[in-house]
Design a protein around this motif. Structure first.
Motif, mmCIF file in Angstrom:
data_model
loop_
_atom_site.group_PDB
_atom_site.id
_atom_site.type_symbol
_atom_site.label_atom_id
_atom_site.label_comp_id
_atom_site.label_asym_id
_atom_site.label_seq_id
_atom_site.Cartn_x
_atom_site.Cartn_y
_atom_site.Cartn_z
ATOM 1 N N SER A 13 44.297 36.415 39.022
ATOM 2 C CA SER A 13 44.839 35.185 39.586
ATOM 3 C C SER A 13 43.718 34.285 40.063
ATOM 4 N N TYR A 14 43.857 33.014 39.755
ATOM 5 C CA TYR A 14 42.907 31.988 40.187
ATOM 6 C C TYR A 14 43.606 30.962 41.075
ATOM 7 N N GLY A 15 44.900 31.170 41.328
ATOM 8 C CA GLY A 15 45.680 30.165 42.037
ATOM 9 C C GLY A 15 46.625 30.747 43.065
ATOM 10 N N THR A 16 47.875 30.297 43.007
ATOM 11 C CA THR A 16 48.832 30.591 44.065
ATOM 12 C C THR A 16 49.200 32.063 44.186
ATOM 13 N N LEU A 17 49.056 32.838 43.131
ATOM 14 C CA LEU A 17 49.365 34.274 43.242
ATOM 15 C C LEU A 17 48.388 35.003 44.167
ATOM 16 N N ARG A 18 47.351 34.314 44.617
ATOM 17 C CA ARG A 18 46.436 34.904 45.605
ATOM 18 C C ARG A 18 46.931 34.655 47.032
ATOM 19 N N LEU A 31 49.207 41.990 47.995
ATOM 20 C CA LEU A 31 48.349 42.708 47.062
ATOM 21 C C LEU A 31 46.928 42.783 47.585
ATOM 22 N N ASP A 32 46.238 43.848 47.219
ATOM 23 C CA ASP A 32 44.831 44.023 47.551
ATOM 24 C C ASP A 32 44.044 43.813 46.266
ATOM 25 N N GLY A 33 43.130 42.855 46.268
ATOM 26 C CA GLY A 33 42.414 42.533 45.042
ATOM 27 C C GLY A 33 40.916 42.519 45.196
ATOM 28 N N THR A 34 40.251 42.291 44.062
ATOM 29 C CA THR A 34 38.799 42.260 43.984
ATOM 30 C C THR A 34 38.363 40.974 43.295
ATOM 31 N N PRO A 35 37.341 40.293 43.815
ATOM 32 C CA PRO A 35 36.846 39.084 43.138
ATOM 33 C C PRO A 35 36.372 39.400 41.722
ATOM 34 N N ASP A 36 36.607 38.468 40.806
ATOM 35 C CA ASP A 36 36.156 38.617 39.420
ATOM 36 C C ASP A 36 36.058 37.236 38.807
ATOM 37 N N VAL A 56 57.517 27.742 47.885
ATOM 38 C CA VAL A 56 56.752 28.959 48.171
ATOM 39 C C VAL A 56 55.258 28.686 48.133
ATOM 40 N N GLY A 57 54.797 27.916 47.143
ATOM 41 C CA GLY A 57 53.366 27.642 46.988
ATOM 42 C C GLY A 57 52.840 26.566 47.919
ATOM 43 N N GLU A 76 36.628 31.427 38.811
ATOM 44 C CA GLU A 76 36.629 32.427 39.869
ATOM 45 C C GLU A 76 38.059 32.774 40.234
ATOM 46 N N GLY A 77 38.277 34.038 40.559
ATOM 47 C CA GLY A 77 39.603 34.465 40.962
ATOM 48 C C GLY A 77 39.580 35.869 41.507
ATOM 49 N N THR A 78 40.749 36.463 41.516
ATOM 50 C CA THR A 78 40.930 37.808 42.051
ATOM 51 C C THR A 78 41.717 38.630 41.051
#
Length: 117
Positions: A13-18, A31-36, A56-57, A76-78
């Motif tokens: 995700s690079y947007g609202t899903l983060r 959710l628990d994520g990692t930068p990528d 929601v967004g 950049e995103g997660t």
């Protein structure tokens, strides 16, 4: 169909899903994520008209990525590990402007990402 590493399903995700609020609405959990990084793509914006998604967004202007084919471009995103049910929930959350494709991230993981349809 799940594409993954060691039987795992990944969503980039690079947007609202983060956003925490969007995750709680779409997945029922944070959710628990990692930068990528997503190589070969750039970010622009799209105007969303679905009132539920906007509520929601928090905005009608949402980021959207487009393939450039130039690996010097990167978004950049997660990256999140998700269940197949959560991936289906993400599909339900996204509007027609987006389509889900499988990509290879800079980390080497294969992940699903929503791009410009």
């Amino acid at each position: 169909m799940s594409e993954s590493a060691q039987g795992r399903t990944y969503l980039f995700s690079y947007g609202t899903l983060r956003q925490r609020e969007v995750q709680l609405s779409a997945f029922g959990r944070e959710l628990d994520g990692t930068p990528d990084l997503l190589p070969g793509y750039t970010v622009t914006t799209v105007e969303i008209t679905d009132p539920g998604v906007v509520a929601v967004g928090g905005t009608a202007r949402h980021p959207i990525v487009r393939a450039t084919g130039d690996l010097s471009h990167a978004v950049e995103g997660t990256v999140f590990e998700v269940t197949d049910a959560e991936l289906a929930a993400a599909d339900d959350h996204e509007v027609a402007n987006y389509r889900r494709v499988l990509v290879r991230l800079a980390s080497g993981l294969h992940a699903w990402v929503y791009i410009d349809s």
